[in-house]
Design a protein around this motif. Structure first.
Motif, PDB file in Angstrom:
ATOM      1  N   THR A 198       0.772  -1.391  -0.087  1.00  0.00           N
ATOM      2  CA  THR A 198       0.047  -0.072  -0.086  1.00  0.00           C
ATOM      3  C   THR A 198       0.642   1.224  -0.039  1.00  0.00           C
ATOM      4  N   ASN A 199       2.052   1.068  -0.355  1.00  0.00           N
ATOM      5  CA  ASN A 199       3.251   2.293  -0.269  1.00  0.00           C
ATOM      6  C   ASN A 199       3.155   3.000   0.920  1.00  0.00           C
ATOM      7  N   ARG A 200       2.946   2.526   2.237  1.00  0.00           N
ATOM      8  CA  ARG A 200       3.310   3.213   3.372  1.00  0.00           C
ATOM      9  C   ARG A 200       4.713   2.947   3.794  1.00  0.00           C
ATOM     10  N   GLU A 201       5.255   1.849   3.668  1.00  0.00           N
ATOM     11  CA  GLU A 201       6.810   1.710   3.650  1.00  0.00           C
ATOM     12  C   GLU A 201       7.651   2.692   3.293  1.00  0.00           C
ATOM     13  N   ALA A 202       7.487   2.895   1.994  1.00  0.00           N
ATOM     14  CA  ALA A 202       8.254   3.717   0.950  1.00  0.00           C
ATOM     15  C   ALA A 202       7.887   5.154   1.164  1.00  0.00           C
ATOM     16  N   TRP A 203       6.664   5.326   1.630  1.00  0.00           N
ATOM     17  CA  TRP A 203       6.442   6.862   1.737  1.00  0.00           C
ATOM     18  C   TRP A 203       6.897   7.560   3.100  1.00  0.00           C
ATOM     19  N   PHE A 204       6.824   6.586   4.139  1.00  0.00           N
ATOM     20  CA  PHE A 204       7.462   7.191   5.547  1.00  0.00           C
ATOM     21  C   PHE A 204       8.738   7.147   5.421  1.00  0.00           C
ATOM     22  N   GLU A 205       9.653   6.213   4.780  1.00  0.00           N
ATOM     23  CA  GLU A 205      10.971   6.222   4.676  1.00  0.00           C
ATOM     24  C   GLU A 205      11.384   7.299   3.975  1.00  0.00           C
ATOM     25  N   ASP A 206      10.629   7.772   2.671  1.00  0.00           N
ATOM     26  CA  ASP A 206      11.128   8.919   2.099  1.00  0.00           C
ATOM     27  C   ASP A 206      10.737  10.227   2.667  1.00  0.00           C
ATOM     28  N   ALA A 207       9.924  10.259   3.611  1.00  0.00           N
ATOM     29  CA  ALA A 207       9.459  11.664   4.391  1.00  0.00           C
ATOM     30  C   ALA A 207      10.528  11.860   5.558  1.00  0.00           C
ATOM     31  N   TYR A 208      10.803  10.747   6.177  1.00  0.00           N
ATOM     32  CA  TYR A 208      11.570  10.832   7.580  1.00  0.00           C
ATOM     33  C   TYR A 208      13.170  10.431   7.274  1.00  0.00           C
ATOM     34  N   LYS A 209      13.649   9.838   6.208  1.00  0.00           N
ATOM     35  CA  LYS A 209      14.942   9.302   6.243  1.00  0.00           C
ATOM     36  C   LYS A 209      16.133  10.472   6.108  1.00  0.00           C
ATOM     37  N   PRO A 210      17.002  10.126   6.778  1.00  0.00           N
ATOM     38  CA  PRO A 210      18.305  11.115   6.835  1.00  0.00           C
ATOM     39  C   PRO A 210      18.750  11.474   5.555  1.00  0.00           C
ATOM     40  N   ILE A 211      19.050  12.714   5.044  1.00  0.00           N
ATOM     41  CA  ILE A 211      19.597  12.906   4.006  1.00  0.00           C
ATOM     42  C   ILE A 211      21.008  13.292   4.117  1.00  0.00           C
ATOM     43  N   LYS A 212      21.757  12.562   3.211  1.00  0.00           N
ATOM     44  CA  LYS A 212      23.237  12.815   3.385  1.00  0.00           C
ATOM     45  C   LYS A 212      23.652  14.042   2.113  1.00  0.00           C
ATOM     46  N   THR A 213      24.345  14.856   2.465  1.00  0.00           N
ATOM     47  CA  THR A 213      24.968  15.832   1.510  1.00  0.00           C
ATOM     48  C   THR A 213      26.421  16.111   1.768  1.00  0.00           C
ATOM     49  N   THR A 214      26.781  16.667   0.668  1.00  0.00           N
ATOM     50  CA  THR A 214      28.259  17.133   0.465  1.00  0.00           C
ATOM     51  C   THR A 214      28.290  18.544   0.727  1.00  0.00           C
ATOM     52  N   ALA A 215      27.217  19.450   0.765  1.00  0.00           N
ATOM     53  CA  ALA A 215      27.327  20.662   1.007  1.00  0.00           C
ATOM     54  C   ALA A 215      28.045  21.096   1.947  1.00  0.00           C
ATOM     55  N   CYS A 216      28.484  22.450   2.078  1.00  0.00           N
ATOM     56  CA  CYS A 216      28.977  23.223   3.053  1.00  0.00           C
ATOM     57  C   CYS A 216      28.473  23.996   4.123  1.00  0.00           C
ATOM     58  N   GLU A 217      28.722  23.723   5.271  1.00  0.00           N
ATOM     59  CA  GLU A 217      28.079  24.776   6.279  1.00  0.00           C
ATOM     60  C   GLU A 217      29.118  25.208   6.920  1.00  0.00           C
ATOM     61  N   GLY A 218      29.600  26.730   6.898  1.00  0.00           N
ATOM     62  CA  GLY A 218      30.463  27.040   7.544  1.00  0.00           C
ATOM     63  C   GLY A 218      31.901  26.176   7.116  1.00  0.00           C
ATOM     64  N   ASN A 219      32.633  25.986   8.002  1.00  0.00           N
ATOM     65  CA  ASN A 219      34.072  25.225   7.606  1.00  0.00           C
ATOM     66  C   ASN A 219      33.860  23.815   7.413  1.00  0.00           C
ATOM     67  N   VAL A 220      32.384  23.336   7.745  1.00  0.00           N
ATOM     68  CA  VAL A 220      32.341  21.830   7.417  1.00  0.00           C
ATOM     69  C   VAL A 220      31.609  21.485   6.344  1.00  0.00           C
ATOM     70  N   CYS A 221      32.073  20.530   5.355  1.00  0.00           N
ATOM     71  CA  CYS A 221      31.528  19.964   4.401  1.00  0.00           C
ATOM     72  C   CYS A 221      31.265  18.571   4.453  1.00  0.00           C
ATOM     73  N   GLY A 222      29.893  18.269   3.813  1.00  0.00           N
ATOM     74  CA  GLY A 222      29.482  16.771   4.188  1.00  0.00           C
ATOM     75  C   GLY A 222      28.949  16.455   5.473  1.00  0.00           C
ATOM     76  N   TYR A 223      27.681  16.342   5.469  1.00  0.00           N
ATOM     77  CA  TYR A 223      26.882  16.169   6.734  1.00  0.00           C
ATOM     78  C   TYR A 223      25.473  15.504   6.313  1.00  0.00           C
ATOM     79  N   VAL A 224      24.984  14.731   7.454  1.00  0.00           N
ATOM     80  CA  VAL A 224      23.696  14.320   7.471  1.00  0.00           C
ATOM     81  C   VAL A 224      22.542  15.399   7.884  1.00  0.00           C
ATOM     82  N   TYR A 225      21.456  15.535   7.256  1.00  0.00           N
ATOM     83  CA  TYR A 225      20.283  16.404   7.457  1.00  0.00           C
ATOM     84  C   TYR A 225      19.167  15.429   7.775  1.00  0.00           C
TER      85      TYR A 225
END
Length: 266
Positions: free
Chosen positions: A222-249
């Motif tokens: 019924t697509n529940r599993e995929a929907w909740f995973e997509d909505a709440y899963k942590p997002i890995k990024t290589t973007a920089c914030e200050g002097n730190v590059c690459g973090y999990v949002y």
């Protein structure tokens, strides 16, 4: 009066069983694909009038007066019931799946009645569990996930002004989080006045526990599993914030207030 079920429909069949219950004189017969029953034979089903106190929490009718009740709709109630069963440690005493209808049996919407100890669990905490287990961007007419239509709509049913204010504020705060990729919160907040809660037959209660394998398969189908995973899963990024590059949002975090809403701690 005989009711038929789709594969993804609850064991007690959708809206038609309310009509069977209220208007038929036949006895209840259950099979895997359908059933019929009438007002002359409850056989584990019950109709509870919804009390609407002028103040305070919703009170159970004819049960322990130290306990309160709350009602929520969020699609196929087989999937909403285990969410509230999982927070018994917070003070939830019982959950009952069924339907909320108008007093004449029309406008049936699948629902869960949650009986809880208000000295341990707050209504805000119940709201948090509710939000975490539905798609709040769908309006009542859209239903939930692959279950379409009003009878599967998401509703926070409020018994009094206290619940109404808390539900509205919780919804407003959730909308500001930005958790759902710009989509607005569309969940209905409606009074229960003039409605009754019709409990499903005993054979249909705690379905996720008694049919664990099928429950897990249907969560995916019924697509529940995929929907909740997509909505709440942590997002890995290589973007920089200050002097730190690459973090999990984390889309739902303490920083954006989402965790507080889901935990009912705002």
């Amino acid at each position: 009066c005989r009711c038929r079920m789709r594969e993804s429909s609850p064991p007690y069949g959708l809206a038609l069983w309310v009509c069977c219950f209220l208007h038929s004189a036949s006895s209840l017969k259950i099979s895997r694909r359908g059933f019929s029953f009438g007002a002359s034979s409850l056989l584990g089903s019950a109709v509870f009038p919804l009390r609407t106190p002028a103040s305070g929490r919703g009170e159970t009718d004819g049960r322990d007066k130290s306990l309160s009740t709350a009602l929520f709709s969020g699609g196929d109630s087989r999937f909403l019931q285990p969410a509230f069963e999982s927070i018994r440690y917070l003070g939830v005493r019982e959950t009952t799946s069924g339907l909320i209808t108008l007093e004449d049996g029309t406008d049936p919407i699948q629902a869960i009645e949650v009986t809880y100890d208000p000295n341990k669990a707050s209504y805000k905490q119940l709201l948090g569990t509710f939000w975490r287990n539905i798609d709040p961007t769908k309006n009542i007419e859209e239903g939930q996930f692959t279950d379409r239509g009003r009878e599967y709509g998401a509703v926070a049913w409020v018994l009094n002004d206290i619940e109404k204010n808390e539900a509205e504020e919780s919804s407003r705060r959730l909308g500001k989080v930005g958790l759902f990729k710009g989509r607005k919160i569309a969940t209905a907040i409606m009074p229960v006045e003039g409605r009754v809660f019709v409990a499903a037959p005993l054979e249909s209660q705690k379905w996720a526990t008694s049919h664990k394998d099928e429950y897990m398969k249907l969560r995916k189908r019924t697509n529940r599993e995929a929907w909740f995973e997509d909505a709440y899963k942590p997002i890995k990024t290589t973007a920089c914030e200050g002097n730190v590059c690459g973090y999990v949002y984390f889309p739902c975090s303490d920083d954006n207030g989402c965790v507080a809403i889901m935990n009912g701690k705002w």
